[in-house]
Scaffold this active site. Structure first.
Site, short mmCIF file in Angstrom:
data_model
loop_
_atom_site.label_atom_id
_atom_site.label_comp_id
_atom_site.label_asym_id
_atom_site.label_seq_id
_atom_site.Cartn_x
_atom_site.Cartn_y
_atom_site.Cartn_z
N ALA A 1 4.66 4.86 13.05
CA ALA A 1 4.73 6.20 13.62
C ALA A 1 3.32 6.77 13.52
CB ALA A 1 5.71 7.04 12.83
N TYR B 1 -1.38 5.13 0.11
CA TYR B 1 -1.14 6.44 -0.51
C TYR B 1 -0.04 6.43 -1.57
CZ TYR B 1 2.72 6.94 2.87
OH TYR B 1 3.85 6.74 3.60
N GLU B 2 0.75 5.35 -1.62
CA GLU B 2 1.76 5.24 -2.68
C GLU B 2 1.11 4.84 -4.01
OE1 GLU B 2 5.69 3.36 -1.28
OE2 GLU B 2 4.25 2.79 0.26
N SER C 1 7.81 4.01 9.81
CA SER C 1 8.67 5.15 9.46
C SER C 1 9.74 5.40 10.52
CB SER C 1 7.83 6.43 9.36
OG SER C 1 6.97 6.35 8.26
N HIS D 1 2.19 1.39 1.38
CA HIS D 1 1.01 2.14 1.85
C HIS D 1 0.04 2.35 0.70
CE1 HIS D 1 4.58 3.40 4.13
NE2 HIS D 1 3.80 3.53 5.17
N ASN E 1 4.07 12.84 16.75
CA ASN E 1 3.56 14.22 16.74
C ASN E 1 2.21 14.23 17.43
OD1 ASN E 1 2.82 12.78 14.07
ND2 ASN E 1 1.34 14.46 14.15
N HIS F 1 11.90 4.64 4.59
CA HIS F 1 11.60 3.23 4.43
C HIS F 1 12.65 2.62 3.48
CE1 HIS F 1 7.50 2.84 6.24
NE2 HIS F 1 7.54 4.15 6.10
N HIS G 1 6.48 15.51 7.82
CA HIS G 1 7.17 14.22 7.79
C HIS G 1 8.56 14.29 8.42
CE1 HIS G 1 7.63 10.08 6.57
NE2 HIS G 1 8.65 10.35 5.78
N MET H 1 -1.28 6.07 8.81
CA MET H 1 -1.67 5.71 7.44
C MET H 1 -1.27 4.28 7.06
SD MET H 1 -0.34 9.25 5.76
CE MET H 1 -0.65 10.81 6.61
N SER H 2 -1.18 3.41 8.06
CA SER H 2 -0.68 2.06 7.73
C SER H 2 -1.25 1.03 8.68
CB SER H 2 0.84 2.05 7.84
OG SER H 2 1.24 2.21 9.19
#
Ligand SMILES: *[C@@H]1O[C@H](CO)[C@@H](O)[C@H](O)[C@H]1NC(C)=O
Ligand SMILES: *[C@@H]1O[C@H](CO)[C@@H](O)[C@H](O)[C@H]1NC(C)=O
Length: 294
Positions: A122, A94-95, A39, A92, A249, A70, A263, A225-226
């Site tokens: 990230a 989550y997509e 990201s 990902h 973060n 992306h 995000h 998440m990746s």
């Protein structure tokens, strides 16, 4: 063939070959190294010399990127005189993509002839000594979906890619990690550079406070998440792997805190620190080139 069955079917070896052969026919570049940009980290692709760019939508069998930040482009060219292929925008879980689709490009890189994969992402900092903008060289990972039974290598194993039971204990190349830490020191980044454990979770929601505390106690330094599915598939087909997390973060570990992950904050933090990471990768590639690692 009924549509539902077709949807669940994995890519065949021939489909992988078809995609790789199509790319090889459309560019004269022959990458020895592949980079997956996380990201807000797609800026690396802008540094590529003699670029040949493909939109994912134009590449046979390629999934589409659906996330803001992306781009959805595959860029071939030279980075620090190393022939590279750079993935600007990854896929990902989550997509809604199954992991065999998320990791499809990795096997394509292998079939294109790449020997090394650099992954970037990230991530949220769990380690309390990590600050926003810090860079973490990935030493090891915790695969939460994998431990719970979701792994890109599940299902029939194609020996042409790799063995049924691959080792993952040495996934992140020790030589490249040492090289990266040295490069970071030389560039004056030592205070903002760490080596640690990346934990992957399914997302798309950020972690709860209890989950952050749990992951921290498990020994994770950063969470995202990746990346881990791609690393597993890369190691399965024999690629040398190296990875960076950009801490965008700080994970919320305290019930008294009013902080919340979002995000936009992640994209802004990566925009600011991205130049640093790009410089680190560029100099790392020069050293890799000099030491004959790629
Ligand atoms: C990729 O898609 C974008 C937006 O649709 C378009 O502007 C661009 O020209 C395309 N690039 C290539 C290399 O086809
Ligand atoms: C947090 O990171 C620091 C700096 O990299 C490291 O020395 C320390 O061991 C880490 N803390 C934990 C609890 O793992």
């Amino acid at each position: 063939m009924e549509p539902a069955a077709a949807k669940d079917r994995r890519y065949t070896y021939e489909q992988h070959k078809q995609t790789a052969d199509w790319l090889l026919a459309h560019t004269t570049h022959r990458p020895s190294l592949a980079i997956i940009c996380g990201s807000g980290l797609g800026g690396l692709a802008e540094l590529v010399k003699d670029p040949v760019t493909f939109n994912y939508s134009d590449i046979p069998n390629f999934p589409q990127s659906t996330v803001v930040g992306h781009a959805g482009k595959l860029v071939f060219g030279m980075l620090a005189e190393v022939p590279c292929v750079v993935m600007q925008g990854r896929f990902h879980m989550y997509e809604g993509y199954p992991l065999w689709k998320v990791t499809f490009p990795v096997r394509i890189f292998h079939l294109l002839g790449a020997k090394t994969l650099i992954v970037t992402n990230a991530a949220g900092g769990l380690n309390q000594s990590y600050q926003v903008g810090d860079i973490m060289v990935i030493r090891d990972h915790i695969n939460m979906p994998g431990l719970a039974g979701t792994n890109p290598l599940m299902g029939p194993n194609d020996e042409r890619f790799g063995p049924r039971f691959p080792a993952i204990s040495d996934a992140y190349d020790a030589e490249l990690r040492a090289l990266a830490l040295n490069v970071g020191k030389d560039l004056g980044y030592a205070d903002n550079l760490h080596e640690g454990v990346y934990c992957t979770v399914g997302g798309p929601n950020y972690e709860s406070i209890a989950e952050c505390r749990f992951l921290q106690q498990l020994g994770a330094d950063a969470v995202g998440m990746s990346t881990v599915p791609e690393v597993i598939v890369a190691r399965h087909c024999g690629l040398r792997v190296f990875g960076f997390s950009l801490i965008t973060n700080k994970a919320v570990l305290d019930y008294g805190s009013h902080e919340k992950a979002n995000h936009a904050e992640v994209l802004e933090a990566s925009r600011q620190a991205a130049r640093k990471l790009e410089r680190l990768v560029s100099v790392l590639l020069e050293r890799i080139k000099c030491s004959g690692l790629a």
